[in-house]
Write a protein that holds these residues in place. Structure first.
Motif, PDB file in Angstrom:
ATOM      1  N   TYR A   1       0.835  -1.201   0.000  1.00  0.00           N
ATOM      2  CA  TYR A   1       0.000   0.000   0.000  1.00  0.00           C
ATOM      3  C   TYR A   1       0.867   1.246   0.000  1.00  0.00           C
ATOM      4  CZ  TYR A   1      -3.751   3.158   1.364  1.00  0.00           C
ATOM      5  OH  TYR A   1      -4.659   4.171   1.400  1.00  0.00           O
ATOM      6  N   ASN A   2       1.944   1.216   0.812  1.00  0.00           N
ATOM      7  CA  ASN A   2       2.837   2.375   0.870  1.00  0.00           C
ATOM      8  C   ASN A   2       3.641   2.521  -0.419  1.00  0.00           C
ATOM      9  OD1 ASN A   2       2.008   3.092   3.393  1.00  0.00           O
ATOM     10  ND2 ASN A   2       3.541   1.833   4.432  1.00  0.00           N
ATOM     11  N   ALA A   3       3.999   1.379  -1.035  1.00  0.00           N
ATOM     12  CA  ALA A   3       4.788   1.450  -2.266  1.00  0.00           C
ATOM     13  C   ALA A   3       3.965   2.049  -3.403  1.00  0.00           C
ATOM     14  CB  ALA A   3       5.291   0.067  -2.647  1.00  0.00           C
ATOM     15  N   LEU A   4       2.685   1.685  -3.474  1.00  0.00           N
ATOM     16  CA  LEU A   4       1.851   2.175  -4.573  1.00  0.00           C
ATOM     17  C   LEU A   4       1.314   3.575  -4.290  1.00  0.00           C
ATOM     18  CD1 LEU A   4      -0.135  -1.016  -5.562  1.00  0.00           C
ATOM     19  CD2 LEU A   4       1.949  -0.131  -6.545  1.00  0.00           C
ATOM     20  N   GLY A   5       1.195   3.916  -3.004  1.00  0.00           N
ATOM     21  CA  GLY A   5       0.801   5.268  -2.632  1.00  0.00           C
ATOM     22  C   GLY A   5      -0.533   5.694  -3.205  1.00  0.00           C
ATOM     23  N   ALA A   6      -0.581   6.950  -3.643  1.00  0.00           N
ATOM     24  CA  ALA A   6      -1.846   7.505  -4.131  1.00  0.00           C
ATOM     25  C   ALA A   6      -2.249   6.885  -5.455  1.00  0.00           C
ATOM     26  CB  ALA A   6      -1.711   9.010  -4.286  1.00  0.00           C
ATOM     27  N   PHE A   7      -1.362   6.112  -6.050  1.00  0.00           N
ATOM     28  CA  PHE A   7      -1.670   5.623  -7.388  1.00  0.00           C
ATOM     29  C   PHE A   7      -2.777   4.576  -7.410  1.00  0.00           C
ATOM     30  CE2 PHE A   7       2.091   7.901  -8.406  1.00  0.00           C
ATOM     31  CZ  PHE A   7       1.766   8.423  -9.639  1.00  0.00           C
ATOM     32  N   ILE A   8      -3.063   3.946  -6.269  1.00  0.00           N
ATOM     33  CA  ILE A   8      -4.222   3.045  -6.236  1.00  0.00           C
ATOM     34  C   ILE A   8      -5.489   3.868  -6.431  1.00  0.00           C
ATOM     35  CG2 ILE A   8      -5.419   1.268  -4.931  1.00  0.00           C
ATOM     36  CD1 ILE A   8      -2.903   0.972  -3.261  1.00  0.00           C
ATOM     37  N   GLN A   9      -5.574   4.985  -5.689  1.00  0.00           N
ATOM     38  CA  GLN A   9      -6.776   5.819  -5.824  1.00  0.00           C
ATOM     39  C   GLN A   9      -6.849   6.446  -7.215  1.00  0.00           C
ATOM     40  OE1 GLN A   9      -7.675   8.356  -2.608  1.00  0.00           O
ATOM     41  NE2 GLN A   9      -7.435   6.710  -1.131  1.00  0.00           N
ATOM     42  N   LEU A  10      -5.690   6.639  -7.821  1.00  0.00           N
ATOM     43  CA  LEU A  10      -5.697   7.265  -9.151  1.00  0.00           C
ATOM     44  C   LEU A  10      -6.136   6.294 -10.247  1.00  0.00           C
ATOM     45  CD1 LEU A  10      -2.589   9.584  -8.997  1.00  0.00           C
ATOM     46  CD2 LEU A  10      -4.968  10.229  -9.154  1.00  0.00           C
ATOM     47  N   ILE A  11      -6.383   5.024  -9.896  1.00  0.00           N
ATOM     48  CA  ILE A  11      -6.930   4.105 -10.899  1.00  0.00           C
ATOM     49  C   ILE A  11      -8.241   4.677 -11.435  1.00  0.00           C
ATOM     50  CG2 ILE A  11      -7.867   1.778 -11.303  1.00  0.00           C
ATOM     51  CD1 ILE A  11      -6.031   0.718  -9.214  1.00  0.00           C
ATOM     52  N   VAL A  12      -8.912   5.458 -10.586  1.00  0.00           N
ATOM     53  CA  VAL A  12     -10.220   5.979 -10.968  1.00  0.00           C
ATOM     54  C   VAL A  12     -10.141   6.828 -12.239  1.00  0.00           C
ATOM     55  CG1 VAL A  12     -10.271   8.139  -9.690  1.00  0.00           C
ATOM     56  CG2 VAL A  12     -12.329   6.838  -9.914  1.00  0.00           C
ATOM     57  N   VAL A  13      -9.012   7.511 -12.458  1.00  0.00           N
ATOM     58  CA  VAL A  13      -8.897   8.327 -13.664  1.00  0.00           C
ATOM     59  C   VAL A  13      -8.065   7.622 -14.741  1.00  0.00           C
ATOM     60  CG1 VAL A  13      -9.317  10.621 -12.789  1.00  0.00           C
ATOM     61  CG2 VAL A  13      -7.097   9.592 -12.456  1.00  0.00           C
ATOM     62  N   ASN A  14      -7.940   6.300 -14.636  1.00  0.00           N
ATOM     63  CA  ASN A  14      -7.254   5.555 -15.686  1.00  0.00           C
ATOM     64  C   ASN A  14      -8.153   5.547 -16.928  1.00  0.00           C
ATOM     65  OD1 ASN A  14      -6.213   3.573 -17.363  1.00  0.00           O
ATOM     66  ND2 ASN A  14      -5.391   2.423 -15.636  1.00  0.00           N
ATOM     67  N   CYS A  15      -7.697   6.172 -17.991  1.00  0.00           N
ATOM     68  CA  CYS A  15      -8.599   6.329 -19.136  1.00  0.00           C
ATOM     69  C   CYS A  15      -8.929   4.987 -19.775  1.00  0.00           C
ATOM     70  CB  CYS A  15      -8.074   7.298 -20.177  1.00  0.00           C
ATOM     71  SG  CYS A  15      -6.373   7.730 -20.053  1.00  0.00           S
ATOM     72  N   MET A  16      -8.080   3.973 -19.544  1.00  0.00           N
ATOM     73  CA  MET A  16      -8.400   2.659 -20.097  1.00  0.00           C
ATOM     74  C   MET A  16      -9.756   2.175 -19.584  1.00  0.00           C
ATOM     75  SD  MET A  16      -6.668  -1.012 -19.316  1.00  0.00           S
ATOM     76  CE  MET A  16      -7.071  -0.918 -17.606  1.00  0.00           C
ATOM     77  N   ILE A  17     -10.002   2.354 -18.280  1.00  0.00           N
ATOM     78  CA  ILE A  17     -11.226   1.815 -17.684  1.00  0.00           C
ATOM     79  C   ILE A  17     -12.454   2.556 -18.196  1.00  0.00           C
ATOM     80  CG2 ILE A  17     -12.419   1.437 -15.504  1.00  0.00           C
ATOM     81  CD1 ILE A  17      -9.713   0.959 -14.253  1.00  0.00           C
ATOM     82  N   LEU A  18     -12.376   3.894 -18.177  1.00  0.00           N
ATOM     83  CA  LEU A  18     -13.515   4.670 -18.683  1.00  0.00           C
ATOM     84  C   LEU A  18     -13.719   4.383 -20.172  1.00  0.00           C
ATOM     85  CD1 LEU A  18     -15.567   6.707 -17.642  1.00  0.00           C
ATOM     86  CD2 LEU A  18     -14.157   8.496 -18.605  1.00  0.00           C
ATOM     87  N   GLY A  19     -12.628   4.232 -20.896  1.00  0.00           N
ATOM     88  CA  GLY A  19     -12.717   3.931 -22.321  1.00  0.00           C
ATOM     89  C   GLY A  19     -13.429   2.616 -22.573  1.00  0.00           C
ATOM     90  N   ARG A  20     -13.088   1.588 -21.818  1.00  0.00           N
ATOM     91  CA  ARG A  20     -13.746   0.280 -21.956  1.00  0.00           C
ATOM     92  C   ARG A  20     -15.228   0.390 -21.609  1.00  0.00           C
ATOM     93  NH1 ARG A  20     -12.682  -3.188 -25.344  1.00  0.00           N
ATOM     94  NH2 ARG A  20     -11.818  -1.320 -26.258  1.00  0.00           N
ATOM     95  N   ALA A  21     -15.517   1.149 -20.523  1.00  0.00           N
ATOM     96  CA  ALA A  21     -16.909   1.296 -20.097  1.00  0.00           C
ATOM     97  C   ALA A  21     -17.731   1.928 -21.206  1.00  0.00           C
ATOM     98  CB  ALA A  21     -16.976   2.147 -18.827  1.00  0.00           C
ATOM     99  N   GLU A  22     -17.187   2.995 -21.800  1.00  0.00           N
ATOM    100  CA  GLU A  22     -17.938   3.736 -22.809  1.00  0.00           C
ATOM    101  C   GLU A  22     -17.994   2.972 -24.136  1.00  0.00           C
ATOM    102  OE1 GLU A  22     -19.672   6.362 -22.993  1.00  0.00           O
ATOM    103  OE2 GLU A  22     -19.550   7.077 -25.063  1.00  0.00           O
ATOM    104  N   ALA A  23     -16.861   2.398 -24.533  1.00  0.00           N
ATOM    105  CA  ALA A  23     -16.798   1.820 -25.874  1.00  0.00           C
ATOM    106  C   ALA A  23     -17.277   0.378 -25.915  1.00  0.00           C
ATOM    107  CB  ALA A  23     -15.362   1.900 -26.404  1.00  0.00           C
ATOM    108  N   TYR A  24     -17.231  -0.318 -24.786  1.00  0.00           N
ATOM    109  CA  TYR A  24     -17.566  -1.743 -24.868  1.00  0.00           C
ATOM    110  C   TYR A  24     -18.720  -2.139 -23.943  1.00  0.00           C
ATOM    111  CZ  TYR A  24     -16.568  -6.479 -26.305  1.00  0.00           C
ATOM    112  OH  TYR A  24     -16.666  -7.715 -26.872  1.00  0.00           O
ATOM    113  N   ALA A  25     -18.539  -1.867 -22.634  1.00  0.00           N
ATOM    114  CA  ALA A  25     -19.512  -2.382 -21.663  1.00  0.00           C
ATOM    115  C   ALA A  25     -20.912  -1.816 -21.882  1.00  0.00           C
ATOM    116  CB  ALA A  25     -19.047  -2.078 -20.245  1.00  0.00           C
ATOM    117  N   SER A  26     -20.982  -0.565 -22.387  1.00  0.00           N
ATOM    118  CA  SER A  26     -22.302   0.044 -22.533  1.00  0.00           C
ATOM    119  C   SER A  26     -23.047  -0.513 -23.734  1.00  0.00           C
ATOM    120  CB  SER A  26     -22.153   1.562 -22.672  1.00  0.00           C
ATOM    121  OG  SER A  26     -21.378   1.862 -23.801  1.00  0.00           O
ATOM    122  N   LYS A  27     -22.386  -1.324 -24.559  1.00  0.00           N
ATOM    123  CA  LYS A  27     -23.036  -1.804 -25.778  1.00  0.00           C
ATOM    124  C   LYS A  27     -23.109  -3.319 -25.866  1.00  0.00           C
ATOM    125  CE  LYS A  27     -21.343   2.091 -28.446  1.00  0.00           C
ATOM    126  NZ  LYS A  27     -19.923   2.434 -28.396  1.00  0.00           N
TER     127      LYS A  27
END
Lengths: 215, 193
Positions: free
Chosen positions: A103-129
Protein backbone atom coordinates in the motif's frame (compact mmCIF):
# COMPACT_ATOMS: atom_id res chain seq x y z
CA UNK A 1 -31.33 -6.04 -36.98
CA UNK A 2 -27.99 -7.15 -38.34
CA UNK A 3 -26.11 -4.53 -36.30
CA UNK A 4 -27.55 -5.89 -33.09
CA UNK A 5 -26.85 -9.42 -34.16
CA UNK A 6 -23.23 -8.56 -34.62
CA UNK A 7 -22.97 -6.90 -31.24
CA UNK A 8 -24.67 -9.77 -29.49
CA UNK A 9 -22.64 -12.45 -31.22
CA UNK A 10 -21.34 -15.14 -28.85
CA UNK A 11 -17.96 -14.47 -27.28
CA UNK A 12 -15.01 -16.02 -29.04
CA UNK A 13 -11.37 -16.51 -28.30
CA UNK A 14 -10.76 -13.23 -30.14
CA UNK A 15 -12.79 -11.31 -27.57
CA UNK A 16 -10.27 -12.43 -24.98
CA UNK A 17 -7.17 -12.17 -27.10
CA UNK A 18 -7.59 -8.73 -28.65
CA UNK A 19 -6.90 -6.97 -25.37
CA UNK A 20 -3.66 -8.82 -24.84
CA UNK A 21 -2.08 -8.20 -28.21
CA UNK A 22 -4.01 -6.53 -31.03
CA UNK A 23 -5.57 -3.78 -28.92
CA UNK A 24 -3.20 -3.81 -25.98
CA UNK A 25 -4.25 -0.81 -23.86
CA UNK A 26 -0.73 0.43 -23.15
CA UNK A 27 1.37 -0.49 -26.18
CA UNK A 28 -1.19 -0.01 -28.93
CA UNK A 29 -3.92 2.28 -27.63
CA UNK A 30 -1.61 4.32 -25.32
CA UNK A 31 -4.21 4.39 -22.54
CA UNK A 32 -3.58 4.23 -18.83
CA UNK A 33 -0.01 5.37 -19.19
CA UNK A 34 0.28 7.27 -15.92
CA UNK A 35 0.15 4.20 -13.63
CA UNK A 36 2.09 2.20 -16.23
CA UNK A 37 5.08 4.45 -15.68
CA UNK A 38 4.63 5.76 -12.17
CA UNK A 39 4.65 2.52 -10.17
CA UNK A 40 6.51 0.25 -12.57
CA UNK A 41 9.95 0.61 -11.01
CA UNK A 42 9.92 -3.00 -9.81
CA UNK A 43 8.29 -6.09 -11.30
CA UNK A 44 6.30 -6.74 -8.13
CA UNK A 45 4.82 -3.24 -7.90
CA UNK A 46 3.95 -3.36 -11.59
CA UNK A 47 2.22 -6.70 -11.20
CA UNK A 48 0.26 -5.54 -8.16
CA UNK A 49 -0.84 -2.39 -9.92
CA UNK A 50 -1.85 -4.38 -13.00
CA UNK A 51 -3.93 -6.80 -10.93
CA UNK A 52 -5.59 -4.01 -8.93
CA UNK A 53 -6.54 -2.24 -12.17
CA UNK A 54 -7.83 -5.50 -13.62
CA UNK A 55 -10.10 -6.06 -10.62
CA UNK A 56 -11.50 -2.54 -10.93
CA UNK A 57 -11.91 -2.91 -14.69
CA UNK A 58 -13.67 -6.24 -14.39
CA UNK A 59 -15.98 -5.16 -11.56
CA UNK A 60 -17.00 -1.85 -13.04
CA UNK A 61 -17.50 -2.98 -16.63
CA UNK A 62 -19.59 -5.93 -15.44
CA UNK A 63 -21.83 -3.68 -13.36
CA UNK A 64 -22.08 -1.12 -16.17
CA UNK A 65 -23.00 -3.85 -18.63
CA UNK A 66 -25.72 -5.12 -16.29
CA UNK A 67 -27.09 -1.60 -15.85
CA UNK A 68 -26.62 -0.51 -19.47
CA UNK A 69 -30.34 -0.19 -20.19
CA UNK A 70 -31.07 1.62 -16.92
CA UNK A 71 -28.46 4.40 -17.14
CA UNK A 72 -29.82 7.45 -19.00
CA UNK A 73 -27.62 8.48 -21.92
CA UNK A 74 -27.12 12.08 -20.78
CA UNK A 75 -25.55 11.22 -17.43
CA UNK A 76 -23.75 8.05 -18.44
CA UNK A 77 -20.18 9.33 -18.05
CA UNK A 78 -20.90 10.64 -14.56
CA UNK A 79 -22.55 7.34 -13.63
CA UNK A 80 -19.59 5.35 -14.99
CA UNK A 81 -17.15 7.42 -12.97
CA UNK A 82 -19.15 6.95 -9.77
CA UNK A 83 -19.26 3.17 -10.35
CA UNK A 84 -15.52 3.06 -11.07
CA UNK A 85 -14.76 5.20 -8.01
CA UNK A 86 -16.74 2.76 -5.85
CA UNK A 87 -14.70 -0.20 -7.02
CA UNK A 88 -11.46 1.73 -6.61
CA UNK A 89 -12.39 2.55 -3.02
CA UNK A 90 -13.04 -1.16 -2.39
CA UNK A 91 -9.68 -2.17 -3.90
CA UNK A 92 -7.89 0.61 -2.03
CA UNK A 93 -9.22 -0.54 1.35
CA UNK A 94 -8.58 -4.21 0.49
CA UNK A 95 -4.91 -3.61 -0.35
CA UNK A 96 -4.56 -1.48 2.77
CA UNK A 97 -5.86 -4.40 4.83
CA UNK A 98 -3.84 -7.10 3.06
CA UNK A 99 -0.38 -5.58 2.77
CA UNK A 100 0.67 -2.28 4.27
CA UNK A 101 4.05 -2.52 2.55
CA UNK A 102 2.48 -2.73 -0.89
CA UNK A 103 0.00 0.00 0.00
CA UNK A 104 2.84 2.37 0.87
CA UNK A 105 4.79 1.45 -2.27
CA UNK A 106 1.85 2.18 -4.57
CA UNK A 107 0.80 5.27 -2.63
CA UNK A 108 -1.85 7.51 -4.13
CA UNK A 109 -1.67 5.62 -7.39
CA UNK A 110 -4.22 3.05 -6.24
CA UNK A 111 -6.78 5.82 -5.82
CA UNK A 112 -5.70 7.27 -9.15
CA UNK A 113 -6.93 4.10 -10.90
CA UNK A 114 -10.22 5.98 -10.97
CA UNK A 115 -8.90 8.33 -13.66
CA UNK A 116 -7.25 5.56 -15.69
CA UNK A 117 -8.60 6.33 -19.14
CA UNK A 118 -8.40 2.66 -20.10
CA UNK A 119 -11.23 1.82 -17.68
CA UNK A 120 -13.51 4.67 -18.68
CA UNK A 121 -12.72 3.93 -22.32
CA UNK A 122 -13.75 0.28 -21.96
CA UNK A 123 -16.91 1.30 -20.10
CA UNK A 124 -17.94 3.74 -22.81
CA UNK A 125 -16.80 1.82 -25.87
CA UNK A 126 -17.57 -1.74 -24.87
CA UNK A 127 -19.51 -2.38 -21.66
CA UNK A 128 -22.30 0.04 -22.53
CA UNK A 129 -23.04 -1.80 -25.78
CA UNK A 130 -22.37 -5.46 -25.08
CA UNK A 131 -23.82 -8.37 -23.17
CA UNK A 132 -22.54 -9.12 -19.69
CA UNK A 133 -20.73 -12.32 -20.61
CA UNK A 134 -18.86 -10.81 -23.58
CA UNK A 135 -17.97 -7.80 -21.47
CA UNK A 136 -16.52 -9.98 -18.73
CA UNK A 137 -14.37 -11.91 -21.22
CA UNK A 138 -13.22 -8.75 -22.97
CA UNK A 139 -12.36 -7.09 -19.66
CA UNK A 140 -10.31 -10.09 -18.55
CA UNK A 141 -8.36 -9.86 -21.82
CA UNK A 142 -7.83 -6.12 -21.50
CA UNK A 143 -6.81 -6.46 -17.86
CA UNK A 144 -4.35 -9.20 -18.77
CA UNK A 145 -2.91 -7.03 -21.55
CA UNK A 146 -2.56 -4.09 -19.17
CA UNK A 147 -0.91 -6.25 -16.50
CA UNK A 148 1.45 -7.74 -19.09
CA UNK A 149 2.47 -4.31 -20.33
CA UNK A 150 3.12 -3.04 -16.81
CA UNK A 151 5.06 -6.17 -16.01
CA UNK A 152 7.26 -5.82 -19.11
CA UNK A 153 8.12 -2.22 -18.25
CA UNK A 154 8.58 -3.00 -14.54
CA UNK A 155 10.76 -6.05 -15.12
CA UNK A 156 13.20 -4.20 -17.38
CA UNK A 157 13.39 -1.24 -14.99
CA UNK A 158 14.03 -3.51 -12.01
CA UNK A 159 16.63 -5.66 -13.78
CA UNK A 160 18.63 -2.66 -15.00
CA UNK A 161 17.96 -0.29 -12.12
CA UNK A 162 18.36 -2.61 -9.13
CA UNK A 163 20.01 -5.65 -10.76
CA UNK A 164 17.28 -7.84 -9.29
CA UNK A 165 14.16 -9.63 -10.50
CA UNK A 166 11.32 -9.92 -7.96
CA UNK A 167 13.96 -9.04 -5.36
CA UNK A 168 16.33 -11.88 -6.37
CA UNK A 169 19.80 -10.56 -7.31
CA UNK A 170 20.77 -11.52 -10.85
CA UNK A 171 24.24 -10.24 -11.52
CA UNK A 172 26.24 -10.85 -8.36
CA UNK A 173 27.83 -8.26 -6.07
CA UNK A 174 29.92 -6.48 -8.73
CA UNK A 175 26.91 -5.17 -10.63
CA UNK A 176 26.69 -1.40 -10.73
CA UNK A 177 22.96 -0.55 -10.92
CA UNK A 178 21.79 1.97 -13.52
CA UNK A 179 19.96 4.21 -11.09
CA UNK A 180 18.42 6.23 -13.90
CA UNK A 181 16.10 3.36 -14.77
CA UNK A 182 14.38 3.45 -11.37
CA UNK A 183 14.03 7.22 -11.61
CA UNK A 184 11.33 8.89 -13.73
CA UNK A 185 13.36 9.26 -16.98
CA UNK A 186 13.89 5.49 -17.02
CA UNK A 187 10.14 4.92 -17.16
CA UNK A 188 9.77 7.08 -20.26
CA UNK A 189 12.78 5.55 -21.97
CA UNK A 190 11.88 1.90 -21.29
CA UNK A 191 8.30 2.42 -22.47
CA UNK A 192 9.56 4.19 -25.56
CA UNK A 193 11.87 1.27 -26.39
CA UNK A 194 9.02 -1.23 -26.01
CA UNK A 195 6.89 0.91 -28.32
CA UNK A 196 9.67 0.91 -30.92
CA UNK A 197 9.98 -2.86 -30.65
CA UNK A 198 6.25 -3.48 -31.06
CA UNK A 199 6.00 -0.99 -33.93
CA UNK A 200 8.91 -2.74 -35.67
CA UNK A 201 7.24 -6.15 -35.27
CA UNK A 202 3.97 -4.85 -36.66
CA UNK A 203 5.68 -3.18 -39.62
CA UNK A 204 7.52 -6.35 -40.50
CA UNK A 205 4.27 -8.32 -40.39
CA UNK A 206 2.57 -5.81 -42.69
CA UNK A 207 5.46 -5.84 -45.12
CA UNK A 208 5.36 -9.62 -45.26
CA UNK A 209 1.64 -9.51 -45.96
CA UNK A 210 2.26 -7.02 -48.80
CA UNK A 211 4.97 -9.18 -50.30
CA UNK A 212 2.72 -12.22 -50.14
CA UNK A 213 -0.04 -10.21 -51.76
CA UNK A 214 2.17 -9.07 -54.65
CA UNK A 215 3.57 -12.56 -55.18
CA UNK B 1 13.14 28.29 2.42
CA UNK B 2 11.39 26.05 4.87
CA UNK B 3 9.76 23.00 3.27
CA UNK B 4 6.41 24.16 4.64
CA UNK B 5 6.41 27.63 3.08
CA UNK B 6 3.98 28.25 0.20
CA UNK B 7 6.79 29.52 -2.04
CA UNK B 8 8.68 26.26 -1.62
CA UNK B 9 5.57 24.18 -2.28
CA UNK B 10 5.04 26.14 -5.48
CA UNK B 11 8.59 25.45 -6.62
CA UNK B 12 8.29 21.86 -5.48
CA UNK B 13 5.25 21.17 -7.69
CA UNK B 14 6.44 23.45 -10.51
CA UNK B 15 10.00 22.24 -11.08
CA UNK B 16 11.42 19.79 -8.56
CA UNK B 17 8.62 17.24 -8.65
CA UNK B 18 7.05 18.33 -11.92
CA UNK B 19 3.69 16.60 -12.18
CA UNK B 20 4.22 15.35 -15.71
CA UNK B 21 7.94 14.68 -15.87
CA UNK B 22 8.63 13.36 -12.38
CA UNK B 23 5.29 12.00 -11.14
CA UNK B 24 3.89 10.79 -14.50
CA UNK B 25 0.55 12.48 -13.95
CA UNK B 26 -1.51 13.75 -16.85
CA UNK B 27 0.34 11.93 -19.59
CA UNK B 28 -2.62 11.48 -21.93
CA UNK B 29 -3.26 15.20 -22.56
CA UNK B 30 0.50 15.75 -22.39
CA UNK B 31 0.93 13.58 -25.47
CA UNK B 32 -2.40 14.43 -27.07
CA UNK B 33 -2.29 18.23 -27.05
CA UNK B 34 1.45 18.84 -27.30
CA UNK B 35 1.70 18.76 -31.08
CA UNK B 36 1.42 22.56 -31.49
CA UNK B 37 2.35 25.43 -29.17
CA UNK B 38 -0.81 27.21 -30.29
CA UNK B 39 -3.01 24.60 -28.60
CA UNK B 40 -0.60 23.79 -25.77
CA UNK B 41 -0.78 27.27 -24.22
CA UNK B 42 -4.59 27.52 -23.87
CA UNK B 43 -4.76 23.92 -22.71
CA UNK B 44 -2.18 24.72 -20.04
CA UNK B 45 -4.16 27.74 -18.92
CA UNK B 46 -7.36 25.69 -18.72
CA UNK B 47 -5.59 23.10 -16.58
CA UNK B 48 -4.20 25.78 -14.24
CA UNK B 49 -7.73 27.13 -13.78
CA UNK B 50 -9.26 23.72 -13.13
CA UNK B 51 -6.40 22.94 -10.72
CA UNK B 52 -7.15 26.05 -8.66
CA UNK B 53 -10.90 25.42 -8.57
CA UNK B 54 -10.41 21.75 -7.75
CA UNK B 55 -7.92 22.56 -5.01
CA UNK B 56 -10.31 25.04 -3.36
CA UNK B 57 -13.24 22.61 -3.58
CA UNK B 58 -11.18 19.65 -2.38
CA UNK B 59 -10.01 21.67 0.62
CA UNK B 60 -13.58 22.58 1.56
CA UNK B 61 -14.97 19.11 0.98
CA UNK B 62 -12.25 17.47 3.01
CA UNK B 63 -13.15 19.59 6.05
CA UNK B 64 -16.78 18.47 5.67
CA UNK B 65 -15.82 14.80 5.18
CA UNK B 66 -13.58 14.78 8.24
CA UNK B 67 -16.27 16.52 10.28
CA UNK B 68 -18.88 13.90 9.43
CA UNK B 69 -16.33 11.05 9.55
CA UNK B 70 -17.12 9.81 6.06
CA UNK B 71 -13.62 9.88 4.58
CA UNK B 72 -14.29 6.77 2.52
CA UNK B 73 -16.46 8.91 0.23
CA UNK B 74 -13.50 11.19 -0.52
CA UNK B 75 -12.65 9.75 -3.92
CA UNK B 76 -16.23 9.89 -5.18
CA UNK B 77 -16.74 13.46 -3.94
CA UNK B 78 -13.48 14.72 -5.42
CA UNK B 79 -14.13 13.25 -8.82
CA UNK B 80 -17.67 14.66 -8.89
CA UNK B 81 -16.38 18.14 -8.04
CA UNK B 82 -13.63 17.99 -10.65
CA UNK B 83 -16.11 16.85 -13.28
CA UNK B 84 -18.35 19.83 -12.51
CA UNK B 85 -15.41 22.25 -12.60
CA UNK B 86 -14.38 20.91 -15.98
CA UNK B 87 -17.93 21.28 -17.25
CA UNK B 88 -17.82 24.92 -16.15
CA UNK B 89 -14.56 25.56 -17.98
CA UNK B 90 -15.89 23.81 -21.07
CA UNK B 91 -18.99 26.01 -21.18
CA UNK B 92 -16.92 29.15 -20.64
CA UNK B 93 -14.45 28.30 -23.39
CA UNK B 94 -17.27 27.40 -25.78
CA UNK B 95 -18.94 30.74 -25.13
CA UNK B 96 -15.79 32.87 -25.27
CA UNK B 97 -13.92 31.23 -28.13
CA UNK B 98 -15.57 28.60 -30.33
CA UNK B 99 -12.36 28.29 -32.37
CA UNK B 100 -10.33 27.37 -29.34
CA UNK B 101 -13.09 24.99 -28.26
CA UNK B 102 -12.79 23.10 -31.54
CA UNK B 103 -9.01 23.08 -31.37
CA UNK B 104 -8.93 21.49 -27.93
CA UNK B 105 -11.58 19.00 -29.00
CA UNK B 106 -11.96 15.88 -26.94
CA UNK B 107 -9.09 16.83 -24.62
CA UNK B 108 -11.10 19.53 -22.87
CA UNK B 109 -13.75 17.20 -21.36
CA UNK B 110 -10.97 14.70 -20.77
CA UNK B 111 -9.42 17.05 -18.20
CA UNK B 112 -11.90 15.28 -15.90
CA UNK B 113 -9.90 12.09 -16.21
CA UNK B 114 -6.61 14.00 -16.04
CA UNK B 115 -4.84 12.31 -13.19
CA UNK B 116 -2.82 15.45 -12.53
CA UNK B 117 -5.93 17.17 -11.13
CA UNK B 118 -7.12 14.31 -8.93
CA UNK B 119 -3.52 13.56 -7.98
CA UNK B 120 -3.01 17.13 -6.81
CA UNK B 121 -6.22 17.00 -4.76
CA UNK B 122 -5.19 13.70 -3.16
CA UNK B 123 -1.61 14.80 -2.42
CA UNK B 124 -2.76 18.02 -0.77
CA UNK B 125 -5.09 15.98 1.43
CA UNK B 126 -2.49 13.34 2.33
CA UNK B 127 0.10 15.98 3.19
CA UNK B 128 -2.48 17.97 5.19
CA UNK B 129 -1.65 21.32 3.62
CA UNK B 130 -3.46 24.35 4.97
CA UNK B 131 -5.44 26.70 2.77
CA UNK B 132 -2.58 28.89 1.52
CA UNK B 133 -0.27 25.89 1.06
CA UNK B 134 -2.93 24.07 -0.99
CA UNK B 135 -3.38 27.09 -3.20
CA UNK B 136 0.37 27.48 -3.81
CA UNK B 137 0.75 23.76 -4.44
CA UNK B 138 -2.09 23.61 -6.97
CA UNK B 139 -0.82 26.73 -8.75
CA UNK B 140 2.63 25.15 -8.99
CA UNK B 141 1.18 21.89 -10.24
CA UNK B 142 -0.85 23.65 -12.94
CA UNK B 143 2.05 25.86 -14.00
CA UNK B 144 4.35 22.83 -14.06
CA UNK B 145 1.93 20.99 -16.31
CA UNK B 146 1.77 23.96 -18.64
CA UNK B 147 5.56 24.31 -18.69
CA UNK B 148 6.03 20.66 -19.59
CA UNK B 149 3.29 20.86 -22.23
CA UNK B 150 4.74 23.97 -23.91
CA UNK B 151 8.33 22.66 -23.82
CA UNK B 152 7.18 19.41 -25.35
CA UNK B 153 5.14 21.19 -28.02
CA UNK B 154 8.18 23.25 -29.00
CA UNK B 155 10.29 20.12 -29.31
CA UNK B 156 7.66 18.29 -31.31
CA UNK B 157 7.25 21.16 -33.77
CA UNK B 158 10.97 20.82 -34.51
CA UNK B 159 10.64 17.05 -34.64
CA UNK B 160 8.20 17.33 -37.55
CA UNK B 161 11.11 18.41 -39.73
CA UNK B 162 13.53 15.76 -38.52
CA UNK B 163 13.87 12.38 -40.15
CA UNK B 164 13.51 9.61 -37.58
CA UNK B 165 13.68 5.83 -38.13
CA UNK B 166 10.44 4.35 -39.46
CA UNK B 167 9.80 2.15 -36.45
CA UNK B 168 9.90 5.17 -34.11
CA UNK B 169 6.23 6.05 -34.44
CA UNK B 170 5.24 9.46 -33.13
CA UNK B 171 4.40 8.07 -29.69
CA UNK B 172 7.69 6.24 -29.24
CA UNK B 173 9.84 9.21 -30.18
CA UNK B 174 7.70 11.52 -28.04
CA UNK B 175 8.31 9.30 -25.03
CA UNK B 176 12.02 9.34 -25.72
CA UNK B 177 11.88 13.16 -25.76
CA UNK B 178 9.86 13.15 -22.55
CA UNK B 179 12.51 10.92 -20.99
CA UNK B 180 15.25 13.39 -21.90
CA UNK B 181 13.17 16.33 -20.63
CA UNK B 182 12.58 14.40 -17.43
CA UNK B 183 16.31 13.79 -17.12
CA UNK B 184 16.88 17.52 -17.49
CA UNK B 185 14.27 18.29 -14.81
CA UNK B 186 16.08 16.00 -12.39
CA UNK B 187 18.69 18.73 -12.28
CA UNK B 188 16.23 20.80 -10.23
CA UNK B 189 16.43 18.32 -7.34
CA UNK B 190 17.50 20.10 -4.18
CA UNK B 191 16.50 23.52 -5.50
CA UNK B 192 15.40 25.94 -2.78
CA UNK B 193 16.98 23.87 0.00
Amino acid sequence: MPRDAKQLSPPTMDTLKEGVWKENPVFIALLGLCPALAVSNTALNALAMGLASTVVLLGSTTLISVLRHLIPKQVRIASYIIIIATFVTIVDYTIHALSLELYNALGAFIQLIVVNCMILGRAEAYASKNRVITTIINSIGMGAGFTLALFLVGAIREILGFGTFFGIPLFGPDFQPWAVFILPPGGFIVLSLWLVLFAAIRRRKEQRKEVAHVA
Amino acid sequence: MSPESPAFLFLHAFLINNFVLALFLGLCPFLGVSAKIKTAVPMGLAVIFVMLVASLCAYGINILLVHFEIEYLRLICYIAVIASAVQLVEMTVKKLSPTLFRMLGIYLPLITTNCAILGMALFQTFNEYNFVQSLAYSLGAGAGFMLALVLMAGLREKLELASVPDACTSAAISFMLAGLLSLAFMGFAGLGG
